[in-house]
Design a protein around this motif. Structure first.
Motif, PDB file in Angstrom:
ATOM      1  N   GLN A   1     -13.976   0.962   5.729  1.00 20.64           N
ATOM      2  CA  GLN A   1     -15.279   1.625   5.688  1.00 20.64           C
ATOM      3  C   GLN A   1     -16.139   1.168   4.515  1.00 20.64           C
ATOM      4  O   GLN A   1     -17.284   1.592   4.381  1.00 20.64           O
ATOM      5  N   GLY A   2     -15.620   0.285   3.701  1.00 21.53           N
ATOM      6  CA  GLY A   2     -16.310  -0.085   2.468  1.00 21.53           C
ATOM      7  C   GLY A   2     -17.698  -0.671   2.673  1.00 21.53           C
ATOM      8  O   GLY A   2     -18.602  -0.463   1.861  1.00 21.53           O
ATOM      9  N   SER A   3     -17.904  -1.405   3.766  1.00 20.47           N
ATOM     10  CA  SER A   3     -19.204  -2.061   3.996  1.00 20.47           C
ATOM     11  C   SER A   3     -20.131  -1.256   4.889  1.00 20.47           C
ATOM     12  O   SER A   3     -21.233  -1.690   5.194  1.00 20.47           O
ATOM     13  N   TRP A   4     -19.677  -0.071   5.335  1.00 19.72           N
ATOM     14  CA  TRP A   4     -20.500   0.700   6.276  1.00 19.72           C
ATOM     15  C   TRP A   4     -21.817   1.163   5.668  1.00 19.72           C
ATOM     16  O   TRP A   4     -22.830   1.235   6.357  1.00 19.72           O
TER      17      TRP A   4
ATOM     18  N   TYR B   1       0.839  -1.206   0.000  1.00 21.07           N
ATOM     19  CA  TYR B   1       0.000   0.000   0.000  1.00 21.07           C
ATOM     20  C   TYR B   1       0.871   1.252   0.000  1.00 21.07           C
ATOM     21  O   TYR B   1       0.611   2.216  -0.723  1.00 21.07           O
ATOM     22  N   ILE B   2       1.879   1.210   0.861  1.00 21.75           N
ATOM     23  CA  ILE B   2       2.751   2.391   0.970  1.00 21.75           C
ATOM     24  C   ILE B   2       3.504   2.602  -0.338  1.00 21.75           C
ATOM     25  O   ILE B   2       3.601   3.730  -0.854  1.00 21.75           O
ATOM     26  N   ARG B   3       4.019   1.505  -0.878  1.00 21.30           N
ATOM     27  CA  ARG B   3       4.809   1.615  -2.109  1.00 21.30           C
ATOM     28  C   ARG B   3       3.965   2.140  -3.266  1.00 21.30           C
ATOM     29  O   ARG B   3       4.396   2.980  -4.044  1.00 21.30           O
ATOM     30  N   GLU B   4       2.735   1.675  -3.381  1.00 17.20           N
ATOM     31  CA  GLU B   4       1.877   2.102  -4.481  1.00 17.20           C
ATOM     32  C   GLU B   4       1.410   3.542  -4.331  1.00 17.20           C
ATOM     33  O   GLU B   4       0.982   4.163  -5.305  1.00 17.20           O
TER      34      GLU B   4
ATOM     35  N   ALA C   1      -0.938   0.787  13.242  1.00 17.17           N
ATOM     36  CA  ALA C   1      -1.434   1.341  14.494  1.00 17.17           C
ATOM     37  C   ALA C   1      -2.268   2.590  14.270  1.00 17.17           C
ATOM     38  O   ALA C   1      -3.324   2.783  14.896  1.00 17.17           O
ATOM     39  N   GLU C   2      -1.819   3.469  13.358  1.00 17.71           N
ATOM     40  CA  GLU C   2      -2.561   4.707  13.108  1.00 17.71           C
ATOM     41  C   GLU C   2      -3.918   4.417  12.470  1.00 17.71           C
ATOM     42  O   GLU C   2      -4.931   5.026  12.834  1.00 17.71           O
ATOM     43  N   VAL C   3      -3.926   3.492  11.516  1.00 17.51           N
ATOM     44  CA  VAL C   3      -5.204   3.164  10.861  1.00 17.51           C
ATOM     45  C   VAL C   3      -6.165   2.529  11.862  1.00 17.51           C
ATOM     46  O   VAL C   3      -7.353   2.853  11.900  1.00 17.51           O
TER      47      VAL C   3
ATOM     48  N   LYS D   1      -2.519   5.735   3.940  1.00 20.83           N
ATOM     49  CA  LYS D   1      -3.360   5.601   5.134  1.00 20.83           C
ATOM     50  C   LYS D   1      -4.832   5.803   4.786  1.00 20.83           C
ATOM     51  O   LYS D   1      -5.710   5.075   5.282  1.00 20.83           O
ATOM     52  N   VAL D   2      -5.094   6.788   3.912  1.00 19.00           N
ATOM     53  CA  VAL D   2      -6.491   7.032   3.516  1.00 19.00           C
ATOM     54  C   VAL D   2      -7.070   5.814   2.815  1.00 19.00           C
ATOM     55  O   VAL D   2      -8.223   5.415   3.038  1.00 19.00           O
ATOM     56  N   SER D   3      -6.260   5.201   1.949  1.00 15.77           N
ATOM     57  CA  SER D   3      -6.730   4.021   1.224  1.00 15.77           C
ATOM     58  C   SER D   3      -7.076   2.890   2.177  1.00 15.77           C
ATOM     59  O   SER D   3      -8.088   2.208   2.010  1.00 15.77           O
TER      60      SER D   3
END
Length: 898
Positions: free
Chosen positions: A511-514, A485-488, A810-812, A503-505
């Motif tokens: 949150q995709g199923s919320w 994720y970070i690399r992309e 941890a942040e996510v 991090k946003v991704s």
């Protein structure tokens, strides 16, 4: 013969003046009043009904009993019941004709029976017959005002019956009533029914038969006229009487036209005599038979009087064989028949009174109960009534939304729905595994994953958070996945910077199923609310078909509007969460640091220590919310376990409750029944190892180079102790020891700290380590490093090669906790205020507008709204009319005194 008739009349006057006669008068008058009020519709009143075939001599018998002339011409014979009520008196003879309107044009019984006088009192017997013709014409022409017939001539009456525009009935169930009073009359009442016909339309034949059957059933004396010119078995009136009274207990046979038997028919006369003298077993009746002789056509045309007719009758039976030879003289003549009928009727009325009183009370109770089951009739103004029930309906809806004590069901159901929604959202938390990939993950990691949710349990919430023994089927993310994720996400970045889009991704992923979960939650609340409103609506408006139809349409429209608005706001709330933001810094940093500490502990082979309590008895349920832990070691543990110093930044994230001031650094925290801690003691720490070996009975397995990450130890035995939720986590850390006490050089470059072979630290080094740590801190202070604590020593460990990935994890996860807490509150609040309260607040005004209340046509519209089910309305009217009749009868019976 004349003196005998006069003597009979004198006897009648003497009887009428006796106490018995007065009793008879009162009983007959009571029945008359009851019938006039329509009591016969509900009660089986005693009566006499005269029936017979056409041309059976029935009209002649009625004339002989009553002393009046009745219509006989073709087309004007008896076409409706004629009730004759006679009363003996010392005054002049008089007659009053009335019409009792009891049935409508449709043949159904009317709500209220009316008995209306037809003309004035008649004192001339010659006027009775034309008056009866007119009254009968009025009954058969219900559509024409009754007063129209009072003065019509015979020719005018004939024209009315021939005129098609009047459409007169052939027969009617409404009765013409004749009240007679005079000195020569006997106290008696009877109903003369239309003659049974056979040569007519099938509907007419059936109507007459049904009319006769309805009168002769029950508490009725059946007076059946049988012409002696025909065999008794061939007469339909006799068959109907036998069907209604199979045992012959209520039937009285009247043999008519004995003078029509041809000469030489002695055999037929003998057969009829057997019947009269009760010698015919096949035709036996309890009250027997009577034989009468009435004037023929020539005698009537000559104007024979009643007195003359009775004298001629007596002369006939005295002089004619075989009647004059019979020993049953009381069975011959109209006089004997009338006297017997009077006695039988009075006796039946007298015997029936107690039963009538009981029946009235019983029927009144039943009628009142049936009325209570029906909704009450609307007596107020329709507009005011509609507004009042709309207001009451809206009040109950608001009470259901607010959760009043008597209407808490909806709120309780919604509370359970919101709790399920909370669990659903929590289940979407990112499952980060702090290992590069699944191949490099220790088998015990599935138990460590559950630690991410331990601190998020409500006190009263019992949710099974046990993580399955395998991660198969779960969406998990390893360090290499986060690294990708970070690399992309890297574009133009400074070295060693983690791109914010990465991090946003990750945040958007969990949150995709919320959206679906929120909509599912709302749909469940919507369904419960809709069902509740439907029940309240049926309870309030169910009896008004037109009103509930319009209210239902209005509510469905309002529900759709509130639903659309609520869903738009819920969508907006979720859209807010797609842009990470929070000012709840303390909570975010706390959760982030806690997760990071857990991930580092797992990487270092350390776990959160567990508090243990005495195990519950076998078979007793335990709290599902407590995580399950296991270890590679088995068997009992030492009475006390060593605690070693935390490593890295881990100690800084521990519970503030654990500090040197209140908790031993190298011993179990206060309140622990038994405790243990894991830490990676240095391989060169021989003294500690030796000390542990001398004080512990546990022999650890051989040292392995692969870290036992997240290894859990069993305390005591499974039978004696139970694992429960940890309260004050600690971690373990050890520094390699040198001859000078502690080696502050860089530790091994191994990616993972090596755990102690036995899975826990030896206990004998506690005092030596505490002294060594104090000595180390003192040395650092002497070197100029002022203010250091034991927490700072952990920073001497080298950084993890996946430090960036661990921080992102941890942040996510920390932000998930912040976002999750917002969503599980704001979604229910949005549904409650925009949908539930929002609809309840505007419901009354909305219904008033949609129902067009307050407009110029409000009264007519509201009257239409309140139109009841025709069946319910008709039933109520019928029951109310019946109740009025029964109450009137009860009043008559209660005030009646003999």
């Amino acid at each position: 013969m004349l003196p005998t008739a006069i003597a009979s009349m004198t006897d009648g006057l003497l009887i009428s003046e006796s106490d018995y006669a007065q009793r008879c008068k009162k009983l007959l008058a009571l029945v008359k009043r009851l019938r006039a009020s329509g009591a016969q519709a509900d009660l089986d009143l005693p009566r006499i009904a005269v029936i017979g075939n056409q041309s059976a001599g029935k009209s002649s018998l009625v004339e002989a009993i009553s002393g009046i002339t009745v219509p006989r011409d073709a087309g004007t014979c008896t076409r409706c019941p004629m009730e004759c009520r006679m009363s003996s008196s010392s005054g002049t003879w008089n007659c009053q004709v009335s019409i009792r309107w009891e049935f409508g044009n449709d043949g159904k019984r009317m709500e209220k029976v009316k008995e209306i006088f037809f003309g004035d009192v008649i004192t001339d017997k010659a006027q009775v017959e034309p008056t009866l013709r007119r009254a009968q014409a009025a009954v058969l022409n219900r559509s024409v005002p009754m007063t129209t017939f009072l003065t019509l001539s015979d020719d005018e009456l004939r024209r009315i019956f021939k005129d098609k525009k009047y459409s007169p009935l052939s027969f009617s169930s409404n009765a013409v009533c004749i009240d007679l009073s005079g000195p020569e009359l006997t106290d008696l009442s009877f109903v003369d029914l239309p003659g049974i016909i056979q040569n007519a339309e099938p509907e007419t034949v059936k109507f007459v038969e049904d009319l006769v059957k309805s009168h002769i059933k029950g508490n009725c004396l059946i007076l059946v006229t049988l012409p002696m010119s025909d065999d008794i078995d061939n007469q339909k009136a006799a068959r109907l009487a036998r069907e209604a009274d199979p045992r012959g207990l209520r039937t009285i046979g009247v043999l008519t036209k004995p003078d029509t038997l041809p000469p030489g028919s002695s055999k037929m006369r003998e057969l009829w005599l057997e019947v009269l003298e009760d010698r015919s077993s096949s035709n036996r009746l309890h009250h027997g038979y009577f034989c009468v002789r009435q004037p023929d056509d020539d005698e009537r045309a000559a104007g024979i009087t009643t007195t003359q007719a009775r004298a001629a009758e007596e002369a006939f039976f005295t002089s004619t064989s075989p009647w004059n030879q019979s020993s049953h003289r009381s069975r011959f003549g109209t006089y004997h028949l009338v006297r017997t009928l009077g006695k039988l009727l009075v006796q039946r009325i007298n015997d029936t009174l107690p039963a009538l009183r009981t029946e009235v009370v019983s029927q009144l109770a039943t009628c009142s109960g049936q009325l209570d089951q029906l909704p009450p009739a609307i007596t107020s103004d329709p507009s005011s009534y509609v507004l009042s029930i709309i207001t009451e309906f809206c009040r109950t809806v608001k009470a259901a939304v607010q959760g009043d004590s008597k209407m808490a069901t909806l709120v309780q159901k919604n509370t359970r729905i919101y709790a399920a929604f909370k669990r659903d959202i929590r289940s979407t938390a990112p499952l980060f595994i702090p290992y590069p990939s699944a191949d490099q993950m220790p088998s015990s990691t599935t138990n460590h994953v559950n630690l991410d949710f331990e601190d998020d349990q409500d006190d009263n919430e019992h949710v099974n958070n046990n993580v399955p023994a395998t991660l198969s089927g779960l969406k998990v993310m390893y360090l290499q996945d986060v690294k990708r994720y970070i690399r992309e996400a890297i574009t133009r970045e400074l070295p060693n910077n983690v791109p914010y889009p990465a991090k946003v991704s990750l945040i958007l992923d969990f949150q995709g199923s919320w959206e679906n979960l929120v909509q599912c939650c709302f749909q469940r609340v919507y369904a419960e609310y809709d069902a509740t409103v439907s029940v309240l609506m049926t309870n309030q408006f169910g009896r008004y078909e037109n009103l509930i139809m319009h209210v239902k349409l209005a509510i469905q429209e309002l529900l759709k509007n509130r639903k659309d608005e609520t869903l738009r706001m819920l969508h907006m709330l979720l859209k807010f969460e797609t842009t990470p933001f929070t000012q709840n810094d303390h909570y975010y940093h706390e959760k982030t640091a806690k997760c990071l500490a857990r991930y580092r502990d797992a990487r270092a082979g350390r776990v959160t220590p567990l508090k243990v309590t005495k195990a519950q008895p076998s078979g007793q349920k335990t709290n599902d919310a407590q995580p399950y832990a296991f270890s590679a070691t088995e068997g009992p543990f030492p009475s006390s376990s060593a605690s070693s110093f935390p490593s890295g930044d881990n100690l800084a994230q521990l519970n503030p409750a654990i500090s040197p001031s209140n908790t031993p650094l190298f011993g179990p925290p206060s309140g622990y029944t038994k405790s243990f801690a894991f830490g990676p003691p240095a391989a060169s720490n021989a003294k500690a190892t030796q000390a542990a070996g001398s004080k512990s009975s546990v022999a650890g397995p051989p040292t392995t180079s692969k870290p036992l990450a997240s290894s859990f130890a069993r305390v005591a035995t499974a039978r004696d102790w139970e694992v429960v939720q940890p309260t004050t986590p600690t971690t373990s850390f050890a520094l390699p020891e040198t001859n000078n006490g502690w080696n502050m050089s860089t530790p091994s470059t191994s990616n993972y700290a090596t755990p102690h072979p036995s899975g826990f630290a030896p206990t004998g080094a506690s005092e030596d380590r505490e002294a060594a740590i104090k000595e180390a801190l003192a040395a650092l202070a002497k070197a100029g490093f002022i203010g250091l604590t034991t927490d700072d020593l952990g920073k001497l460990n080298p950084p993890d090669e996946f430090e960036d990935e661990l921080n992102v994890m941890a942040e996510v996860h920390g932000y998930f906790q912040v976002s999750y807490k917002r969503v599980i509150d704001y979604v229910p609040m949005c549904i409650d205020h925009l949908f539930l309260y929002g609809m309840a607040d505007i419901l009354q005004g909305y219904l008033i507008e949609k129902l067009n209340l307050g407009t110029s046509k409000e009264a007519d519209r509201c009257a239409w709204y309140l139109a009841e089910d025709p069946y319910v309305e008709a039933t109520r009217k019928e029951l109310l009319a019946k109740k009025d009749r029964l109450e009137s009868v009860q009043l008559e019976l209660s005030t009646f005194r003999l």
